[in-house]
Design a protein around this motif. Structure first.
Motif, PDB file in Angstrom:
ATOM      1  N   SER A 110      12.407  15.953  -1.036  1.00 21.15           N
ATOM      2  CA  SER A 110      12.462  14.999   0.074  1.00 21.15           C
ATOM      3  C   SER A 110      11.078  14.789   0.665  1.00 21.15           C
ATOM      4  O   SER A 110      10.701  13.663   1.026  1.00 21.15           O
ATOM      5  N   LEU A 111      10.322  15.866   0.764  1.00 23.57           N
ATOM      6  CA  LEU A 111       8.966  15.759   1.287  1.00 23.57           C
ATOM      7  C   LEU A 111       8.079  14.981   0.317  1.00 23.57           C
ATOM      8  O   LEU A 111       7.201  14.219   0.729  1.00 23.57           O
ATOM      9  N   TYR A 112       8.314  15.171  -0.976  1.00 23.30           N
ATOM     10  CA  TYR A 112       7.581  14.413  -1.994  1.00 23.30           C
ATOM     11  C   TYR A 112       7.810  12.911  -1.805  1.00 23.30           C
ATOM     12  O   TYR A 112       6.878  12.103  -1.978  1.00 23.30           O
ATOM     13  N   ASP A 113       9.025  12.532  -1.450  1.00 22.65           N
ATOM     14  CA  ASP A 113       9.318  11.115  -1.201  1.00 22.65           C
ATOM     15  C   ASP A 113       8.539  10.574  -0.006  1.00 22.65           C
ATOM     16  O   ASP A 113       8.405   9.355   0.142  1.00 22.65           O
ATOM     17  N   GLY A 114       8.060  11.475   0.858  1.00 18.34           N
ATOM     18  CA  GLY A 114       7.289  11.057   2.033  1.00 18.34           C
ATOM     19  C   GLY A 114       5.798  11.295   1.882  1.00 18.34           C
ATOM     20  O   GLY A 114       5.100  11.455   2.895  1.00 18.34           O
ATOM     21  N   ARG A 115       5.297  11.299   0.647  1.00 13.85           N
ATOM     22  CA  ARG A 115       3.862  11.551   0.422  1.00 13.85           C
ATOM     23  C   ARG A 115       2.992  10.583   1.216  1.00 13.85           C
ATOM     24  O   ARG A 115       1.917  10.951   1.704  1.00 13.85           O
ATOM     25  N   GLU A 120      -1.244   9.871   5.341  1.00 15.55           N
ATOM     26  CA  GLU A 120      -1.803   9.288   6.560  1.00 15.55           C
ATOM     27  C   GLU A 120      -2.527  10.340   7.388  1.00 15.55           C
ATOM     28  O   GLU A 120      -3.516  10.052   8.066  1.00 15.55           O
ATOM     29  N   ILE A 121      -2.011  11.556   7.380  1.00 19.85           N
ATOM     30  CA  ILE A 121      -2.614  12.630   8.161  1.00 19.85           C
ATOM     31  C   ILE A 121      -3.868  13.132   7.451  1.00 19.85           C
ATOM     32  O   ILE A 121      -4.947  13.211   8.029  1.00 19.85           O
ATOM     33  N   ARG A 124      -5.091  15.610   1.521  1.00 20.14           N
ATOM     34  CA  ARG A 124      -4.892  16.945   0.957  1.00 20.14           C
ATOM     35  C   ARG A 124      -3.460  17.427   1.177  1.00 20.14           C
ATOM     36  O   ARG A 124      -2.919  18.178   0.362  1.00 20.14           O
ATOM     37  N   PHE A 125      -2.828  17.018   2.289  1.00 20.33           N
ATOM     38  CA  PHE A 125      -1.469  17.457   2.562  1.00 20.33           C
ATOM     39  C   PHE A 125      -0.505  16.895   1.519  1.00 20.33           C
ATOM     40  O   PHE A 125       0.421  17.582   1.074  1.00 20.33           O
ATOM     41  N   ALA A 126      -0.707  15.633   1.104  1.00 21.80           N
ATOM     42  CA  ALA A 126       0.120  15.056   0.053  1.00 21.80           C
ATOM     43  C   ALA A 126      -0.088  15.792  -1.266  1.00 21.80           C
ATOM     44  O   ALA A 126       0.859  16.042  -2.014  1.00 21.80           O
ATOM     45  N   VAL A 266      -0.190  23.989   3.821  1.00 23.87           N
ATOM     46  CA  VAL A 266       0.196  23.145   4.960  1.00 23.87           C
ATOM     47  C   VAL A 266       0.552  21.753   4.455  1.00 23.87           C
ATOM     48  O   VAL A 266      -0.197  21.144   3.690  1.00 23.87           O
ATOM     49  N   PHE A 267       1.711  21.254   4.889  1.00 25.61           N
ATOM     50  CA  PHE A 267       2.139  19.900   4.541  1.00 25.61           C
ATOM     51  C   PHE A 267       1.864  18.911   5.673  1.00 25.61           C
ATOM     52  O   PHE A 267       1.549  17.758   5.440  1.00 25.61           O
TER      53      PHE A 267
END
Length: 487
Positions: A110-115, A120-121, A124-126, A266-267
């Motif tokens: 689910s987090l991958y779908d929000g890369r 935007e932040i 590196r988090f993506a 960190v995501f």
């Protein structure tokens, strides 16, 4: 590579701080409350290496063998492979376990779908989420979920009480972020890592940004403390409580006492939009294996009730058959939602294949909300003897054994010992402390009922019913453009 059971056990001997019944546990792999469930997780790892199970549990990924349960789903076969794998595992271990990793790794997808939100932040988090998804697959990591905070007084924001009541970032360092707070987690004490995520909240107030954090926490990291609830295993005779002594998945209050989270783990943090996205999409994949477990719980209730009816000949009564049919309808209702959600699967924003969302979430509501009623029907069918039958020791003690064997033997096929085993199984499934614990767990393990209903509402496409009624009622075309209020 796929791990062995012993490699998994060795990884748990990392000096992690685990407390249970007021005792600091030196080696959790041999503790009476934790050993049974650790042995089951180890058995699942070992199954992947055995010829009998390997093709059903694993696949070849970039020239190495990996777990089918952890494979990011890109086609229908990936989901049917996962269903096959769960079936192999639960039939081999002879019971139902929920937290073994496959039902929580979906939160990472689910987090991958929000890369894009993460990028935007900080780009590196993506990249971090991509790398962690690969790491779970490549290293066969037992990955769980850190979801629910203590919260404290919910009528007050966390800043107006002890700020640690919700997990927060206290400061940044060159090495990473420092987090404080606590989460309730199932299986944390015997898992490798957890996805720590923000709790349910509005996430519209910038004052809460310190609490908008998502990251990976290693369960043996310095400052992580697991304070477990009392276990069911080892407290009673396994002959009397066969499920509680094998399948208890121990929860813990996991305290994060100034824990360092390296930047690569960190995501997101201090980013309320990312927190909103995580909460809105968290279960789009993980709800499937979670509800699938309830299908097997239904099978256990049907089997226990049917055997109890057959042993006394009550299965021939129409009234009994009607109640058994109610259990079957419950079971097949779950099965129908799961099957349909994969048959009508949808492409996710990240290019993965997710179960049809409103069908899956409606199935979760059906399975969870009807479980208490189904358990009571199963109790009725099993009869009052599940709460009054003496324990196994009485059947083996000279004196009462003769009377118990006389009155619990029915015929040549149903002798006292088999009947006692069946009644003990049904009692542990439906009536015991363990049964009550599992029922409560089901009601809250993927958030409470109102969140389940909100997920259905937010995922359902209302345009079809709205348009159908607009045409049938011959409403004016002006209505079609109106409705934020109707959306």
């Amino acid at each position: 590579m796929i791990r062995t059971g012993e490699e998994y056990r060795a990884g748990l001997r990392d000096g992690r701080e685990v407390w249970i019944d007021g005792e600091r546990v030196k080696d959790i792999t041999v503790h009476r409350a934790l050993k049974p469930i650790i042995d089951i997780r180890a058995r699942i790892y070992d199954m992947q290496h055995e010829a009998k199970f390997q093709d059903g549990l694993t696949y070849i990924d970039t020239n190495q063998r990996s777990s089918s349960l952890y494979r990011p789903p890109r086609e229908t076969k990936d989901w049917t492979d996962k269903t096959t794998a769960v079936d192999l595992v639960l039939n081999e271990i002879g019971g139902v376990v929920t937290r073994v990793g496959d039902e929580t790794v979906g939160e990472m997808w689910s987090l991958y779908d929000g890369r894009d939100v993460l990028a935007e932040i900080d780009p590196r988090f993506a990249d971090n989420i991509d790398r962690h998804i690969r790491a779970v697959v490549e290293n066969d990591i037992f990955h769980v979920s850190a979801n629910t905070d203590p919260k404290g007084d919910r009528s007050r924001p966390p800043q107006d009480q002890d700020p640690d009541m919700m997990v927060r970032v206290t400061r940044e360092t060159d090495a990473g972020i420092i987090v404080r707070g606590a989460k309730y987690e199932t299986a944390s004490a015997y898992a490798d890592q957890a996805f720590l995520k923000p709790t349910v909240g509005a996430w519209s107030n910038e004052k809460l940004s310190d609490y908008a954090v998502g990251c990976i926490v290693k369960m043996g990291a310095p400052g992580v403390k697991h304070i477990c609830r009392a276990g069911f295993a080892g407290r009673t005779d396994p002959a009397d409580y066969p499920l509680a002594n094998r399948f208890d998945e121990v929860e813990a209050l996991v305290v994060f006492d100034d824990v360092l989270i390296p930047w690569e783990d960190v995501f997101f943090y201090r980013h309320t939009r990312a927190a909103q996205h995580v909460r809105a999409t968290l279960h789009r994949y993980s709800a499937f294996p979670y509800v699938l477990r309830l299908l097997y719980t239904a099978d256990m209730m049907i089997g226990a009730a049917m055997w109890n009816a057959k042993q006394t000949g009550l299965d021939k009564l129409q009234s009994v058959r009607e109640k058994l049919a109610d259990l079957v309808c419950y079971r097949e209702g779950i099965n129908a939602h799961l099957t349909a959600s994969i048959a009508a699967a949808q492409r996710s924003p990240g290019g993965l294949l997710m179960p049809h969302q409103s069908m899956l979430y409606a199935g979760r509501v059906f399975a969870c909300s009807n479980l208490p009623t189904m358990m009571h029907i199963a109790r009725e069918l099993c009869g009052g003897q599940i709460c009054i039958t003496p324990n196994a020791e009485a059947f083996a003690t000279s004196g009462p054994d003769a009377w118990l064997n006389k009155f619990y033997s029915l015929n040549d096929n149903w002798q006292a010992e088999d009947r006692r085993k069946l009644l003990a199984f049904a009692r542990d499934l439906l009536n015991s402390d363990y049964a009550g614990h599992r029922l409560t767990f089901v009601q809250f393990a993927q958030a409470p009922h109102f969140n389940h209903l909100a997920a259905v509402y937010n995922s359902f496409d209302f345009s079809g019913p709205l348009d159908f009624v607009r045409k049938s009622a011959q409403l004016s075309d002006r209505v079609a453009g109106q409705p934020e209020a109707l959306q």
